[in-house]
Design a protein around this motif. Structure first.
Motif, mmCIF file in Angstrom:
data_model
loop_
_atom_site.group_PDB
_atom_site.id
_atom_site.type_symbol
_atom_site.label_atom_id
_atom_site.label_comp_id
_atom_site.label_asym_id
_atom_site.label_seq_id
_atom_site.Cartn_x
_atom_site.Cartn_y
_atom_site.Cartn_z
ATOM 1 N N ASN A 1 0.820 -1.210 0.000
ATOM 2 C CA ASN A 1 0.000 0.000 0.000
ATOM 3 C C ASN A 1 0.857 1.264 0.000
ATOM 4 N N SER B 1 -4.816 5.428 -4.097
ATOM 5 C CA SER B 1 -4.167 6.160 -3.006
ATOM 6 C C SER B 1 -5.146 7.018 -2.220
ATOM 7 N N GLY C 1 -8.153 6.036 -1.469
ATOM 8 C CA GLY C 1 -9.049 5.175 -0.726
ATOM 9 C C GLY C 1 -10.224 4.625 -1.489
ATOM 10 N N LEU D 1 -8.369 0.325 -5.197
ATOM 11 C CA LEU D 1 -7.350 -0.258 -4.324
ATOM 12 C C LEU D 1 -7.303 -1.770 -4.497
ATOM 13 N N LEU E 1 -4.632 3.592 3.960
ATOM 14 C CA LEU E 1 -5.121 2.589 3.016
ATOM 15 C C LEU E 1 -5.386 1.254 3.703
#
Length: 372
Positions: free
Chosen positions: A239, A274, A276, A281, A368
């Motif tokens: 992440n 990045s 969220g 993601l 994240l």
């Protein structure tokens, strides 16, 4: 001034020098020499040059067919004056660390032919440094994307990425002004012997996209001692690579660059992940994990900065993540994750701490990790 669109040699057989016979220089130079090109490798690592002279450049890869031995001409750095004996240099590939660019370009300048030029086949963005010494008309850029080569012993280079992988182009050659020229076409033909190659009219966008990829992974490898595949096994570290990449993408786009894919990730996907976006993601993590587990990276392959740290050499942290930070500051964009990583890598370089995965706390990517 020579026409930058003409062939570098009136004979059609260019004289080529690689300034740096390490992983990339030794690999590419070895293949070109084997194909009949007049290639000389130059390096300052004494044992490496002596091994090449004794046993050749010994290459290995993921397939048995890649195990080959090539025997290009070679010179120690202090023997550079011997280049005069064979005539002017038509193409000088700079394949050394970015912080060595200025002095090595200055060194080769007197040996260039009237139409000779310098090709930056390096990480980072060094064309401006080269052009300040030899001129923009004698400066060409070339990106090596995901080539994954490592000089692990004197004279021995291994590649831990598939050769001629479908859907991916390794070399992208371009002029600084964005037009395709005769010398770009010649370089494309030449490098196609080594692996997949194309010309690009978007050199600066390609350069910044590669910088983003390096910013995501090189410093992490240096700080943790992990291979590329191992990086993706830690959720919070993986992440963090997205957060690092997002900062680099933001700066590059603000500077006006037309970014290409960053590895296998689109810039838009990196930015969304990045911030969220749960779907983005999940998709980004699936791509990264899939690339590692699917054989896209060799189990032992370490990004170049990780290799440097293991060898006790200076890293390119200032020229990669530090470059993102400085360029961001110039236009009012902060890059705190990149800045934090620069300081961490320098602590490892100075010997204050050991390279270890524990150097990256989960709190760094908490924004994240909490959304997974």
């Amino acid at each position: 001034m020579p026409n930058p669109g003409t062939s570098p040699s009136s004979t059609g057989s260019p004289r080529i020098v690689f300034l740096g016979a390490g992983a990339v220089g030794g690999y590419v130079g070895g293949y070109l020499a084997d194909a009949g090109y007049d290639v000389t490798l130059v390096d300052f690592w004494h044992d490496h040059i002596e091994a090449i002279r004794r046993d050749g450049v010994q290459l290995s890869g993921l397939s048995t067919e890649e195990s080959q031995v090539f025997r290009p001409k070679s010179l120690h750095m202090h023997e550079i004056g011997q280049l005069t004996k064979a005539g002017p240099v038509d193409i000088a590939f700079v394949t050394m660390k970015s912080y060595d660019t200025a002095w090595v370009t200055t060194m080769i300048k007197p040996y260039l032919s009237a139409s000779g030029y310098v090709v930056s086949l390096q990480n980072c963005i060094n064309e401006e440094t080269i052009a300040e010494i030899v001129g923009w008309g004698k400066t060409v850029g070339c990106i090596a994307s995901r080539i994954s080569v490592e000089l692990f012993e004197p004279g021995k280079i291994r590649r831990q990425a598939p050769k001629s992988a479908s859907g991916h182009t390794v070399f992208r050659v371009g002029e600084v002004h964005g037009r395709e020229t005769g010398r770009v076409r010649q370089l494309v033909q030449m490098l196609s012997i080594v692996d997949t190659t194309k010309s690009t009219t978007n050199l600066w966008g390609e350069r910044w996209s590669k910088l983003c990829h390096n910013a995501m992974r090189n410093g992490i490898a240096a700080a943790t001692g992990l291979s590329g595949r191992q990086i993706d096994e830690y959720d919070h570290i993986r992440n963090l690579t997205l957060l690092l990449g997002a900062e680099a993408v933001q700066v590059g786009q603000a500077l006006g660059f037309e970014l290409e894919k960053v590895g296998k990730l689109t810039p838009d996907l990196i930015l969304k992940a990045s911030r969220g976006d749960a779907a983005a993601l999940a998709e980004a993590n699936e791509i990264l994990v899939g690339e590692s587990s699917g054989g896209g990276r060799g189990a032992l392959q370490r990004p170049s900065m990780g290799q440097d740290m293991a060898k006790g050499r200076r890293t390119e942290i200032d020229e990669i993540n530090g470059f993102v930070v400085r360029k961001g500051q110039q236009i009012g964009i902060e890059a705190p994750y990149n800045a934090r990583l620069v300081e961490l890598v320098k602590r490892v370089e100075r010997g204050e701490i050991e390279a270890s995965p524990t150097n990256i706390p989960e709190s760094w990517a908490a924004s994240l990790s909490a959304k997974r």
